[in-house]
Design a protein around this motif. Structure first.
Motif, PDB file in Angstrom:
ATOM      1  N   GLY A 132      -3.427  -4.752  -4.427  1.00  0.00           N
ATOM      2  CA  GLY A 132      -4.859  -4.711  -4.163  1.00  0.00           C
ATOM      3  C   GLY A 132      -5.676  -4.002  -5.218  1.00  0.00           C
ATOM      4  N   HIS A 133      -5.031  -3.082  -5.997  1.00  0.00           N
ATOM      5  CA  HIS A 133      -5.707  -2.364  -7.095  1.00  0.00           C
ATOM      6  C   HIS A 133      -6.963  -1.624  -6.618  1.00  0.00           C
ATOM      7  CE1 HIS A 133      -2.965  -4.436  -9.722  1.00  0.00           C
ATOM      8  NE2 HIS A 133      -3.418  -5.627  -9.336  1.00  0.00           N
ATOM      9  N   ARG A 134      -6.915  -1.096  -5.401  1.00  0.00           N
ATOM     10  CA  ARG A 134      -8.071  -0.342  -4.914  1.00  0.00           C
ATOM     11  C   ARG A 134      -8.048   1.091  -5.437  1.00  0.00           C
ATOM     12  NH1 ARG A 134      -9.507  -1.082   1.161  1.00  0.00           N
ATOM     13  NH2 ARG A 134     -11.543  -0.548   0.243  1.00  0.00           N
ATOM     14  N   VAL A 135      -6.873   1.576  -5.805  1.00  0.00           N
ATOM     15  CA  VAL A 135      -6.750   2.894  -6.445  1.00  0.00           C
ATOM     16  C   VAL A 135      -5.875   2.715  -7.674  1.00  0.00           C
ATOM     17  CG1 VAL A 135      -7.025   4.168  -4.287  1.00  0.00           C
ATOM     18  CG2 VAL A 135      -4.750   3.494  -5.036  1.00  0.00           C
ATOM     19  N   PRO A 136      -5.977   3.585  -8.667  1.00  0.00           N
ATOM     20  CA  PRO A 136      -5.125   3.470  -9.859  1.00  0.00           C
ATOM     21  C   PRO A 136      -3.650   3.529  -9.473  1.00  0.00           C
ATOM     22  CG  PRO A 136      -6.914   5.023 -10.239  1.00  0.00           C
ATOM     23  CD  PRO A 136      -6.954   4.687  -8.778  1.00  0.00           C
ATOM     24  N   PRO A 137      -2.786   2.785 -10.171  1.00  0.00           N
ATOM     25  CA  PRO A 137      -1.354   2.778  -9.828  1.00  0.00           C
ATOM     26  C   PRO A 137      -0.734   4.170  -9.820  1.00  0.00           C
ATOM     27  CG  PRO A 137      -1.858   1.004 -11.363  1.00  0.00           C
ATOM     28  CD  PRO A 137      -3.101   1.836 -11.254  1.00  0.00           C
ATOM     29  N   ARG A 138      -1.116   5.010 -10.783  1.00  0.00           N
ATOM     30  CA  ARG A 138      -0.541   6.356 -10.839  1.00  0.00           C
ATOM     31  C   ARG A 138      -0.869   7.135  -9.563  1.00  0.00           C
ATOM     32  NH1 ARG A 138       0.349   8.245 -16.052  1.00  0.00           N
ATOM     33  NH2 ARG A 138      -0.450  10.302 -15.506  1.00  0.00           N
ATOM     34  N   GLU A 139      -2.112   7.007  -9.106  1.00  0.00           N
ATOM     35  CA  GLU A 139      -2.526   7.727  -7.913  1.00  0.00           C
ATOM     36  C   GLU A 139      -1.818   7.186  -6.668  1.00  0.00           C
ATOM     37  OE1 GLU A 139      -6.682   8.844  -5.554  1.00  0.00           O
ATOM     38  OE2 GLU A 139      -6.735   7.967  -7.575  1.00  0.00           O
ATOM     39  N   LEU A 140      -1.615   5.856  -6.605  1.00  0.00           N
ATOM     40  CA  LEU A 140      -0.928   5.264  -5.468  1.00  0.00           C
ATOM     41  C   LEU A 140       0.502   5.782  -5.370  1.00  0.00           C
ATOM     42  CD1 LEU A 140      -0.880   3.217  -3.123  1.00  0.00           C
ATOM     43  CD2 LEU A 140      -0.165   1.479  -4.772  1.00  0.00           C
ATOM     44  N   VAL A 141       1.225   5.833  -6.489  1.00  0.00           N
ATOM     45  CA  VAL A 141       2.610   6.307  -6.487  1.00  0.00           C
ATOM     46  C   VAL A 141       2.669   7.785  -6.115  1.00  0.00           C
ATOM     47  CG1 VAL A 141       4.611   6.748  -7.959  1.00  0.00           C
ATOM     48  CG2 VAL A 141       3.424   4.551  -8.083  1.00  0.00           C
ATOM     49  N   GLU A 142       1.722   8.566  -6.605  1.00  0.00           N
ATOM     50  CA  GLU A 142       1.698   9.988  -6.255  1.00  0.00           C
ATOM     51  C   GLU A 142       1.466  10.180  -4.753  1.00  0.00           C
ATOM     52  OE1 GLU A 142       0.322  12.912  -9.697  1.00  0.00           O
ATOM     53  OE2 GLU A 142      -1.207  11.408  -9.269  1.00  0.00           O
ATOM     54  N   ARG A 143       0.592   9.381  -4.175  1.00  0.00           N
ATOM     55  CA  ARG A 143       0.333   9.502  -2.738  1.00  0.00           C
ATOM     56  C   ARG A 143       1.557   9.107  -1.921  1.00  0.00           C
ATOM     57  NH1 ARG A 143      -5.735   6.851  -2.034  1.00  0.00           N
ATOM     58  NH2 ARG A 143      -6.909   8.449  -3.205  1.00  0.00           N
ATOM     59  N   LEU A 144       2.246   8.023  -2.333  1.00  0.00           N
ATOM     60  CA  LEU A 144       3.451   7.611  -1.614  1.00  0.00           C
ATOM     61  C   LEU A 144       4.538   8.674  -1.692  1.00  0.00           C
ATOM     62  CD1 LEU A 144       3.638   3.836  -2.627  1.00  0.00           C
ATOM     63  CD2 LEU A 144       3.246   4.723  -0.330  1.00  0.00           C
ATOM     64  N   ALA A 145       4.607   9.380  -2.824  1.00  0.00           N
ATOM     65  CA  ALA A 145       5.615  10.433  -2.976  1.00  0.00           C
ATOM     66  C   ALA A 145       5.356  11.607  -2.049  1.00  0.00           C
ATOM     67  CB  ALA A 145       5.664  10.907  -4.428  1.00  0.00           C
ATOM     68  N   GLU A 146       4.126  11.737  -1.563  1.00  0.00           N
ATOM     69  CA  GLU A 146       3.803  12.824  -0.640  1.00  0.00           C
ATOM     70  C   GLU A 146       4.236  12.512   0.795  1.00  0.00           C
ATOM     71  OE1 GLU A 146      -0.358  13.175  -1.101  1.00  0.00           O
ATOM     72  OE2 GLU A 146      -0.278  14.030  -3.126  1.00  0.00           O
ATOM     73  N   LYS A 147       4.584  11.249   1.083  1.00  0.00           N
ATOM     74  CA  LYS A 147       4.987  10.845   2.436  1.00  0.00           C
ATOM     75  C   LYS A 147       6.494  11.079   2.566  1.00  0.00           C
ATOM     76  CE  LYS A 147       0.755   9.444   2.890  1.00  0.00           C
ATOM     77  NZ  LYS A 147      -0.221  10.252   3.652  1.00  0.00           N
ATOM     78  N   THR A 148       6.871  12.301   2.894  1.00  0.00           N
ATOM     79  CA  THR A 148       8.271  12.710   2.828  1.00  0.00           C
ATOM     80  C   THR A 148       8.985  12.702   4.175  1.00  0.00           C
ATOM     81  OG1 THR A 148       7.576  15.022   3.011  1.00  0.00           O
ATOM     82  CG2 THR A 148       7.846  14.127   0.793  1.00  0.00           C
ATOM     83  N   SER A 149       8.308  12.403   5.269  1.00  0.00           N
ATOM     84  CA  SER A 149       8.994  12.368   6.568  1.00  0.00           C
ATOM     85  C   SER A 149      10.008  11.227   6.579  1.00  0.00           C
ATOM     86  CB  SER A 149       7.994  12.169   7.701  1.00  0.00           C
ATOM     87  OG  SER A 149       7.098  13.260   7.764  1.00  0.00           O
ATOM     88  N   PRO A 150      11.218  11.446   7.105  1.00  0.00           N
ATOM     89  CA  PRO A 150      12.248  10.391   7.101  1.00  0.00           C
ATOM     90  C   PRO A 150      11.775   9.124   7.804  1.00  0.00           C
ATOM     91  CG  PRO A 150      13.229  12.509   7.648  1.00  0.00           C
ATOM     92  CD  PRO A 150      11.741  12.726   7.636  1.00  0.00           C
ATOM     93  N   ILE A 151      12.019   7.980   7.165  1.00  0.00           N
ATOM     94  CA  ILE A 151      11.630   6.674   7.701  1.00  0.00           C
ATOM     95  C   ILE A 151      12.805   5.727   7.509  1.00  0.00           C
ATOM     96  CG2 ILE A 151       9.978   4.768   7.584  1.00  0.00           C
ATOM     97  CD1 ILE A 151       8.011   6.658   6.237  1.00  0.00           C
ATOM     98  N   SER A 152      13.106   4.940   8.532  1.00  0.00           N
ATOM     99  CA  SER A 152      14.211   3.995   8.449  1.00  0.00           C
ATOM    100  C   SER A 152      13.695   2.621   8.017  1.00  0.00           C
ATOM    101  CB  SER A 152      14.924   3.890   9.793  1.00  0.00           C
ATOM    102  OG  SER A 152      14.050   3.339  10.756  1.00  0.00           O
ATOM    103  N   PHE A 153      14.648   1.670   7.855  1.00  0.00           N
ATOM    104  CA  PHE A 153      14.298   0.315   7.449  1.00  0.00           C
ATOM    105  C   PHE A 153      14.348  -0.661   8.630  1.00  0.00           C
ATOM    106  CE2 PHE A 153      15.085   2.061   3.287  1.00  0.00           C
ATOM    107  CZ  PHE A 153      14.221   1.356   2.458  1.00  0.00           C
ATOM    108  N   ASP A 154      14.326  -0.149   9.866  1.00  0.00           N
ATOM    109  CA  ASP A 154      14.233  -1.060  10.991  1.00  0.00           C
ATOM    110  C   ASP A 154      12.784  -1.516  11.159  1.00  0.00           C
ATOM    111  OD1 ASP A 154      12.957   1.136  12.032  1.00  0.00           O
ATOM    112  OD2 ASP A 154      14.486   1.595  13.520  1.00  0.00           O
ATOM    113  N   GLU A 155      12.510  -2.330  12.171  1.00  0.00           N
ATOM    114  CA  GLU A 155      11.171  -2.896  12.326  1.00  0.00           C
ATOM    115  C   GLU A 155      10.116  -1.803  12.497  1.00  0.00           C
ATOM    116  OE1 GLU A 155       8.718  -6.049  15.195  1.00  0.00           O
ATOM    117  OE2 GLU A 155      10.799  -5.534  15.609  1.00  0.00           O
TER     118      GLU A 155
END
Length: 747
Positions: free
Chosen positions: A253-276
């Protein structure tokens, strides 16, 4: 982007370790040779077995996995697991094959979370440790960010396809250096919430024939059911995977710069599984990270300017929070797992629907998610919820869309949704078209009342008229047929189940009730058979059959494989041996050769496969007249067996019948099952040896019953008609008095 030496930051981590290999000259399979004391051997052994890749060779490879342990009063501890493979030990095993080592490192996830540590950084930190193993290791933090001109190319496709819950395989990277493949894994992981690393598995190479459990891998060929990404060419997202398509759209979508998007995703550290549930949560987190700062913050209504001292000072207007996006509320609804959660989140979604654009988004979600069958259909009485969501999505000005047409055509669409769409469109049933206005209601209700009244009068006449004495004609009584069947059970171990099934079917063919049971159910007071290796435990039993000793042996096609190559084939990762469907020593065989794959066939199919070269070796009874070569390699693994068939308290006719077919039975048993279903083959063999006998029955005619004057009168049919007439008249009154429960708004 690369960090300069001045800006490079390291994080000190502790770790657990294990060394996988085997002793020089050993004939055993690979095992854990040594390990640290922080985790048990069972954990190390389970992880190395679960995430085996089947990759062999001299080229180093890296596997990424995870582990979780639960300590008393401490909750769950997660580890990111790093496996460095294909390190030659300098030794060979008993078959003269090179012994490779794999070094496993377990790094606590909580030491990595929030530091944006990459898998390449872990590899750089641990690759040269060898046997030194210091207590802690410094790992480079803050992995490089993507360039400003876009995300990581085809890594976007791989990240989106992981949202399907299926494995993703990258093809066409055979000649790419291992470190480049590892960096690709980092690129994919960077496009996921960091907490998914507690469940992510990846490998820089896997065997195309290995049944691995690696979620993201590189290989020459992809397994069936796996999504394929071509190296540096990406992959299309299937139309049948709406969640993956949404994830890819948000990344692009390019709504935020790629660098900023990756940095924000790296802040989401709570464990998440690959189920639905986990993938839906990841998609919602990505949607939040992809919003510009101005949209993430709550909007505030600005204060209107006014002239000084002209009006009394008023309190500031309240903050107006931003209305949640409809797509996020849809995702939240689909995540609901309890009935109360569904009710609350559905109400939040319906309250947020305000504009035509909102309704179009909701329509699209209904089409993609089958009108929210999950979670609505998970709980009782989903119909009102289907109606509510349909009324929110389809109004007189939004009911004639292509999505509405598609839902009407789809047979899986709930009828409540179709009904709302048709009502909004002003469509009428055929009866309403024939009888305009309210005439249809009056015709239906009047017909029901008239028919109900007629049935009422008829049933009353029948009730008061009473029956005449009627007796059925002589000789028409229905006989009672009782089958006479004596029970004879057959007791055997699982290894002798095929022979036991033959005996049980032969007894059934002689009109005995018979079934195969375990020895724990043996009742010595009732007639039974036992199939056993020892007669000492059953004194006084009649011997029905003592076939010659049976030994399973290894046979092979000398035109396809030489005898000297058999040890290597038995220990190879892709080694295959064919066995009969009644083969009972698979556990022994797998214990001696863990990597060997065992495939079951009928004896006829095994012979054909050996002749064609589809398989090069098989295990069959040694007494069979076959033209293939035999090898003694498995003689110690598969010992010979002698069995006996013994009977207790059998009827003389049954004992004589079973003894009379002993010679033919030995031949049939040695030949083995003719197909893939041993029980069906046993039934056919028994029918050939002892064809079914006619069924024995006894017939008794009960006394004939008549209706006498002493019994109360009244026909049962009249009672039923009376009840039906009352119900029909009630329905007619209900239709006549009923008001429409919903009237569509005027256009």
């Amino acid at each position: 982007m690369t960090d300069s030496p001045v800006t490079v930051r390291h994080v000190t981590v502790d770790y657990e370790w294990a060394l996988e290999g085997k002793p020089p000259g050993s004939y055993n399979d690979y095992e854990v040779l040594s390990h640290s004391d922080g985790l048990s051997l069972g954990i190390f052994d389970e992880i190395r077995s679960r995430y085996a890749t089947g990759a062999t060779g001299d080229q180093p490879q890296v596997t990424i996995a995870f582990a979780a342990t639960r300590q008393p009063d401490e909750g769950i501890s997660y580890y990111v697991v790093l496996a460095l493979q294909n390190e030659w030990s300098g030794h060979r095993d008993g078959t003269n094959r090179k012994i490779y080592r794999t070094r496993w490192y377990y790094i606590p996830y909580d030491r990595l979370a929030g530091q944006r540590i990459s898998y390449e950084a872990l590899y750089d930190a641990f690759k040269d440790l060898a046997d030194t193993r210091p207590p802690t290791v410094a790992v480079r933090a803050h992995a490089p960010l993507p360039p400003d001109d876009g995300l990581y190319g085809d890594a976007t496709s791989a990240a989106a396809l992981l949202m399907t819950g299926k494995h993703v395989c990258v093809l066409g990277a055979d000649g790419v250096p291992m470190i480049e493949r590892l960096r690709f894994v980092d690129e994919v992981a960077a496009l996921l919430p960091y907490g998914m690393r507690t469940r992510l598995t990846a490998a820089t190479w896997v065997s195309a024939t290995a049944g691995h459990k690696i979620r993201l891998s590189f290989a020459k060929h992809a397994a069936e059911g796996t999504h394929v990404v071509t190296w540096r060419q990406g992959a299309p997202i299937p139309a049948a995977e709406p969640l993956a398509r949404e994830y890819a759209a948000l990344l692009g979508g390019h709504r935020v710069p790629p660098r900023e998007l990756v940095e924000r995703l790296a802040e989401k550290t709570s464990p998440i599984s690959f189920d639905e549930t986990g993938c839906l949560k990841a998609r919602n987190l990505l949607e939040d990270c992809a919003l510009p700062d101005a949209e993430r913050a709550s909007r505030v209504v600005p204060e209107e300017p006014r002239e000084r001292d002209t009006l009394p000072k008023q309190p500031p207007p309240p903050l107006v929070p931003e209305r949640p996006p409809i797509t996020r509320l849809v995702g939240s609804l689909r995540l609901a797992r309890q009935d109360s959660e569904v009710a609350v989140r559905l109400r939040e979604l319906l309250d947020a629907i305000e504009t035509r654009a909102d309704r179009m988004i909701l329509q699209s979600a209904m089409l993609d998610h089958n009108c929210f069958e999950a979670p609505f259909g998970t709980f009782p009485h989903p119909e009102p919820r289907y109606t509510e969501v349909a009324r929110a999505a389809f109004t007189p000005d939004t009911c004639r869309t292509e999505i509405a047409d598609a839902l009407l055509r789809n047979s899986a669409t709930p009828k409540q949704v179709k009904s709302v769409i048709r009502v909004m469109r002003g469509e009428r049933s055929w009866l309403q078209r024939v009888l305009p206005g309210g005439a249809a209601k009056y015709v239906v209700s009047g017909s029901a009342l008239v028919i109900g009244l007629g049935l009422f009068l008829y049933s009353v006449i029948g009730l008061f008229a009473g029956p005449e004495d009627v007796a059925p004609p002589v000789g028409t009584a229905t006989p009672v047929v009782t089958e006479v069947r004596q029970s004879i059970t057959v007791h055997a171990e699982q290894s002798d189940r095929y022979l036991a099934d033959i005996y049980a079917q032969m007894l059934r063919n002689q009109n005995y009730h018979s079934e195969v049971r375990e020895f724990t159910d043996l009742n010595r007071d009732r007639p039974h058979l036992v199939i056993t290796a020892s007669t000492a435990s059953y004194p006084g039993y009649q011997v029905l059959l003592t076939p010659p000793p049976v030994r399973n042996t290894l046979i092979f096609n000398e035109d396809k494989i030489k005898a000297d190559d058999l040890p290597d084939e038995l220990n190879a990762d892709d080694g295959v041996v064919a066995v009969r469907t009644d083969f009972s020593d698979e556990d022994r065989l797998k214990a001696a050769y863990p990597r060997l794959k065992v495939t079951r066939m009928s004896q006829k199919d095994i012979v054909g496969a050996l002749e064609k070269g589809d398989v090069v070796m098989a295990v069959l009874p040694s007494g069979l007249p076959l033209t293939f070569e035999r090898s003694p390699l498995l003689d110690e693994v598969l010992p010979s067996r002698t069995i006996h068939v013994l009977g207790k308290d059998l009827p003389p006719s049954a004992e004589a019948s079973l003894t009379g077919v002993s010679a033919q039975l030995v031949e049939e048993w040695q030949t083995g099952p003719a197909g893939m279903d041993p029980q069906e083959s046993a039934r056919k063999s028994a029918d050939l040896l002892m064809p079914p006998s006619p069924t024995l029955v006894t017939v008794s005619a009960p006394p004939m019953a008549t209706i006498s004057d002493d019994e109360p009168g009244g026909l049962p049919g009249s009672v039923l008609l009376f009840v039906a007439s009352i119900l029909l008249m009630v329905i007619g009154l209900f239709v006549f008095l009923r008001r429409p429960s919903y009237v569509p708004r005027e256009r």
